[in-house]
Design a protein around this motif. Structure first.
Motif, PDB file in Angstrom:
ATOM      1  N   GLY A   1       0.508   8.383   0.406  1.00 63.65           N
ATOM      2  CA  GLY A   1       1.465   9.449   0.135  1.00 63.65           C
ATOM      3  C   GLY A   1       2.543   9.043  -0.864  1.00 63.65           C
ATOM      4  N   LEU A   2       3.292  10.054  -1.314  1.00 63.29           N
ATOM      5  CA  LEU A   2       4.390   9.832  -2.268  1.00 63.29           C
ATOM      6  C   LEU A   2       5.729  10.040  -1.569  1.00 63.29           C
ATOM      7  CD1 LEU A   2       5.227   9.437  -5.324  1.00 63.29           C
ATOM      8  CD2 LEU A   2       5.313  11.935  -5.462  1.00 63.29           C
ATOM      9  N   PHE A   3       6.609   9.064  -1.687  1.00 66.25           N
ATOM     10  CA  PHE A   3       7.966   9.161  -1.142  1.00 66.25           C
ATOM     11  C   PHE A   3       8.866   9.505  -2.329  1.00 66.25           C
ATOM     12  CE2 PHE A   3      10.467   6.609   2.362  1.00 66.25           C
ATOM     13  CZ  PHE A   3      11.039   7.788   2.798  1.00 66.25           C
ATOM     14  N   ILE A   4       9.799  10.432  -2.130  1.00 62.61           N
ATOM     15  CA  ILE A   4      10.681  10.804  -3.236  1.00 62.61           C
ATOM     16  C   ILE A   4      12.127  10.730  -2.763  1.00 62.61           C
ATOM     17  CG2 ILE A   4      11.172  12.514  -5.032  1.00 62.61           C
ATOM     18  CD1 ILE A   4       8.442  13.842  -4.266  1.00 62.61           C
ATOM     19  N   HIS A   5      12.903   9.853  -3.361  1.00 58.66           N
ATOM     20  CA  HIS A   5      14.335   9.739  -3.073  1.00 58.66           C
ATOM     21  C   HIS A   5      15.097  10.366  -4.222  1.00 58.66           C
ATOM     22  CE1 HIS A   5      13.386   7.036   0.208  1.00 58.66           C
ATOM     23  NE2 HIS A   5      14.656   6.999   0.555  1.00 58.66           N
ATOM     24  N   TRP A   6      15.757  11.482  -3.919  1.00 60.70           N
ATOM     25  CA  TRP A   6      16.405  12.223  -4.992  1.00 60.70           C
ATOM     26  C   TRP A   6      17.637  12.931  -4.458  1.00 60.70           C
ATOM     27  CZ3 TRP A   6      15.293  17.581  -7.247  1.00 60.70           C
ATOM     28  CH2 TRP A   6      15.759  17.655  -8.581  1.00 60.70           C
ATOM     29  N   GLY A   7      18.695  12.900  -5.243  1.00 63.21           N
ATOM     30  CA  GLY A   7      19.932  13.557  -4.814  1.00 63.21           C
ATOM     31  C   GLY A   7      21.031  13.282  -5.832  1.00 63.21           C
ATOM     32  N   LEU A   8      22.291  13.500  -5.414  1.00 61.48           N
ATOM     33  CA  LEU A   8      23.431  13.310  -6.325  1.00 61.48           C
ATOM     34  C   LEU A   8      23.474  11.895  -6.902  1.00 61.48           C
ATOM     35  CD1 LEU A   8      26.324  15.080  -4.353  1.00 61.48           C
ATOM     36  CD2 LEU A   8      24.804  16.036  -6.102  1.00 61.48           C
ATOM     37  N   TYR A   9      23.033  10.909  -6.106  1.00 63.11           N
ATOM     38  CA  TYR A   9      23.082   9.500  -6.528  1.00 63.11           C
ATOM     39  C   TYR A   9      22.212   9.206  -7.744  1.00 63.11           C
ATOM     40  CZ  TYR A   9      19.271  10.038  -3.162  1.00 63.11           C
ATOM     41  OH  TYR A   9      18.185  10.518  -2.469  1.00 63.11           O
TER      42      TYR A   9
ATOM     43  N   SER B   1      -6.720  -1.891   5.167  1.00 65.65           N
ATOM     44  CA  SER B   1      -7.502  -2.950   5.816  1.00 65.65           C
ATOM     45  C   SER B   1      -6.884  -3.358   7.150  1.00 65.65           C
ATOM     46  CB  SER B   1      -7.624  -4.170   4.903  1.00 65.65           C
ATOM     47  OG  SER B   1      -6.447  -4.960   4.965  1.00 65.65           O
ATOM     48  N   LYS B   2      -5.643  -2.912   7.389  1.00 64.39           N
ATOM     49  CA  LYS B   2      -4.965  -3.211   8.656  1.00 64.39           C
ATOM     50  C   LYS B   2      -4.637  -1.930   9.419  1.00 64.39           C
ATOM     51  CE  LYS B   2      -2.940  -7.400   6.752  1.00 64.39           C
ATOM     52  NZ  LYS B   2      -1.701  -8.071   6.286  1.00 64.39           N
ATOM     53  N   ASN B   3      -5.378  -0.851   9.105  1.00 61.01           N
ATOM     54  CA  ASN B   3      -5.220   0.432   9.809  1.00 61.01           C
ATOM     55  C   ASN B   3      -3.975   1.219   9.437  1.00 61.01           C
ATOM     56  OD1 ASN B   3      -7.440   0.945  11.325  1.00 61.01           O
ATOM     57  ND2 ASN B   3      -6.707  -0.133  13.135  1.00 61.01           N
ATOM     58  N   GLY B   4      -3.363   0.913   8.303  1.00 67.81           N
ATOM     59  CA  GLY B   4      -2.111   1.587   7.981  1.00 67.81           C
ATOM     60  C   GLY B   4      -2.181   2.499   6.769  1.00 67.81           C
ATOM     61  N   ASN B   5      -1.098   3.235   6.564  1.00 66.25           N
ATOM     62  CA  ASN B   5      -0.934   4.091   5.378  1.00 66.25           C
ATOM     63  C   ASN B   5       0.060   3.441   4.437  1.00 66.25           C
ATOM     64  OD1 ASN B   5      -2.324   5.895   7.025  1.00 66.25           O
ATOM     65  ND2 ASN B   5      -1.081   7.640   6.380  1.00 66.25           N
ATOM     66  N   LEU B   6       0.082   3.950   3.205  1.00 67.09           N
ATOM     67  CA  LEU B   6       1.103   3.522   2.250  1.00 67.09           C
ATOM     68  C   LEU B   6       1.846   4.745   1.718  1.00 67.09           C
ATOM     69  CD1 LEU B   6       2.430   1.279   0.504  1.00 67.09           C
ATOM     70  CD2 LEU B   6       0.734   1.794  -1.243  1.00 67.09           C
ATOM     71  N   LEU B   7       3.186   4.695   1.810  1.00 63.48           N
ATOM     72  CA  LEU B   7       4.032   5.739   1.244  1.00 63.48           C
ATOM     73  C   LEU B   7       4.768   5.092   0.078  1.00 63.48           C
ATOM     74  CD1 LEU B   7       4.996   8.703   1.726  1.00 63.48           C
ATOM     75  CD2 LEU B   7       6.890   7.758   3.053  1.00 63.48           C
ATOM     76  N   LEU B   8       4.349   5.451  -1.125  1.00 65.70           N
ATOM     77  CA  LEU B   8       4.838   4.793  -2.339  1.00 65.70           C
ATOM     78  C   LEU B   8       5.961   5.620  -2.954  1.00 65.70           C
ATOM     79  CD1 LEU B   8       4.362   2.571  -4.535  1.00 65.70           C
ATOM     80  CD2 LEU B   8       2.679   4.137  -5.561  1.00 65.70           C
ATOM     81  N   ASN B   9       7.097   4.962  -3.234  1.00 62.38           N
ATOM     82  CA  ASN B   9       8.292   5.716  -3.611  1.00 62.38           C
ATOM     83  C   ASN B   9       8.512   5.883  -5.117  1.00 62.38           C
ATOM     84  OD1 ASN B   9      11.081   6.788  -2.726  1.00 62.38           O
ATOM     85  ND2 ASN B   9      11.619   5.244  -4.263  1.00 62.38           N
TER      86      ASN B   9
END
Ligand code: JFZ
Length: 417
Positions: free
Chosen positions: A17-25, A289-297
């Motif tokens: 998935g895609l992580f999005i950090h967005w705001g006034l900063y 490979s370890k049963n996890g997901n990746l959320l890339l920002n």
């Protein structure tokens, strides 16, 4: 517990998935923690509110970039720790519709990502450095923590709880189906029932029964009987857990590692310490490979654009995913031990060998003698020979191993950047 299992099914299938950090900063461009790091007051920060105008915000482009990268879902900051809301909340004036932007940015995001066939998630910060009733005193991260005057201002904590629950209700009521709610974060005694978490989660589930919730409201997801608010998945940050994550009964717990592309979540104009596409691909493979997901920002800038370095990474990862996505979607940990030349992912009878070190010759598959029906190179579907090199016969017998000859194939992990 079985309900938990049902609702995470799509999530474990989708993996990326895609992580999005967005705001006034994104305007000062020194990361999303600027208010706290630089001890800015609400007044100092107000300038950014008054000028916020992301003229190039086009969530459809973001959605297409995510889709092109092979990502299946996204999570956007509806409100980060600074308290600024990217949605048209009735409960505050501190929102994007009151800036020059004049738009409900969350609404547009949800519509665009849905249209492009992605699942949508919202990040909601429990910590709020703007709200008067959020307890600044005792908050070791609060921007005003060193300000003596401020320490004596006692807010009404219950009003903050009402606000917090009220905003979550707005987000879950006004925009149709939401797939993930990503709370952030609880610490010390500011956790669990302090947020009236049981009541909150009962409300959430009554509106959106299938929504996934992360584990940052508190509680213990690793217990054999987690609290209702302990969440659906674990959320390791900037790290991939060494042995995956299991609960106290040794049963696998769904998890999602979130990682940045450079060293900040929010836009940082000077931070060029980007990971290579190869690193990102390897991180994704490692998670699966370890049963996890990746959320890339990604951290879009003040004008609403994803930085070009991030776009380039998404594109390169997408190229790899197009050829090799089969080894990611719906895959999980293999029953075989980690091979010394790379990693395995597995889906039923299909074993995917991610070869990072092709050495000088045939690749050795421990324990698979006579068990490989056929071997194919995923990039082009070409046949690879399963054969025992004559010199290796005795080794293969010892460990019941098989050999696959790469025949000079260029490995897909050798990504062009
Ligand atoms: C949090 C946020 O503070 C950060 O801005 C970003 O949104 C990230 C995804 O999540 O970061 C954390 C949360 C918890 C800890 C550290 C960083 N922690 O508990 O140490």
């Amino acid at each position: 517990m079985s309900e938990r299992k049902e609702r995470v099914k799509w999530f474990l299938e989708d993996r990326f998935g895609l992580f999005i950090h967005w705001g006034l900063y994104s305007i000062p461009a020194r990361g999303e923690w600027i208010r706290s790091n630089e001890r800015l007051s609400v007044e100092d920060y107000q300038l950014y509110f008054e000028e916020y105008n992301p003229v190039f915000y086009n969530p459809r482009e973001w959605a297409r970039a995510a889709k092109g990268a092979g990502q299946k879902y996204a999570v956007l900051t509806a409100k980060h720790h600074d308290g600024f809301c990217l949605f048209d909340s009735k409960l505050t004036d501190y929102k994007s519709t009151n800036t020059p932007a004049g738009r409900d940015l969350i609404k547009e995001y949800i519509e665009a990502f849905r249209d492009e066939g992605l699942k949508v998630g919202l990040y909601y910060s429990i910590i709020d450095w703007h709200h008067h009733d959020y307890p600044a005193y005792g908050d070791r991260y609060h921007p005003m923590r060193d300000n003596e005057d401020f320490k004596n201002v006692a807010g009404d904590f219950s009003r903050y709880i009402t606000y917090f629950h009220g905003q979550v209700k707005e987000l879950l009521t006004n925009y149709g189906k939401i797939d993930i709610l990503w709370f952030d974060f609880s610490y010390d005694d500011m956790t669990g029932e302090k947020w009236q978490a049981t009541k909150l989660v009962e409300m959430i589930r009554s509106i959106q029964p299938d929504i996934l919730i992360d584990n940052r409201l508190g509680g213990n997801l690793l217990s054999s009987e987690p609290e209702i608010y302990a969440g659906d998945f674990y959320s390791p940050e900037q790290i991939i857990p060494v042995g995956g994550i299991v609960n106290e009964e040794s049963k696998p717990v769904p998890w999602e590692a979130c990682i940045t592309m450079n060293d900040h979540w929010g836009y940082h104009s000077q931070d060029k310490n980007y990971k290579s596409p190869q690193q990102v691909v390897r991180a994704l493979v490692e998670c699966v490979s370890k049963n996890g997901n990746l959320l890339l920002n990604v951290g879009p800038n003040a004008k609403g654009e994803i930085p070009e370095e991030s776009m380039a990474i998404l594109k390169a990862v997408g190229k790899w995913m197009k050829q090799n996505g089969e080894s990611i979607y719906g895959c999980c940990v293999s029953s075989l031990p980690k091979p010394e030349w790379g990693r395995y992912t597995q889906k039923g009878n299909y074993l995917y060998a991610h070869v990072y070190d092709k050495g000088i010759g045939p690749i050795y598959f421990y324990g698979l003698k006579g068990r490989i029906k056929k071997a194919r190179l995923l990039v082009d579907g070409s046949e690879l020979k399963v054969e025992v090199p004559w010199m290796a016969a005795e080794y293969s017998d010892i460990q019941n191993g098989a050999f696959i000859t790469l025949q000079g194939a260029r490995l897909p992990d050798e990504i062009d950047t």
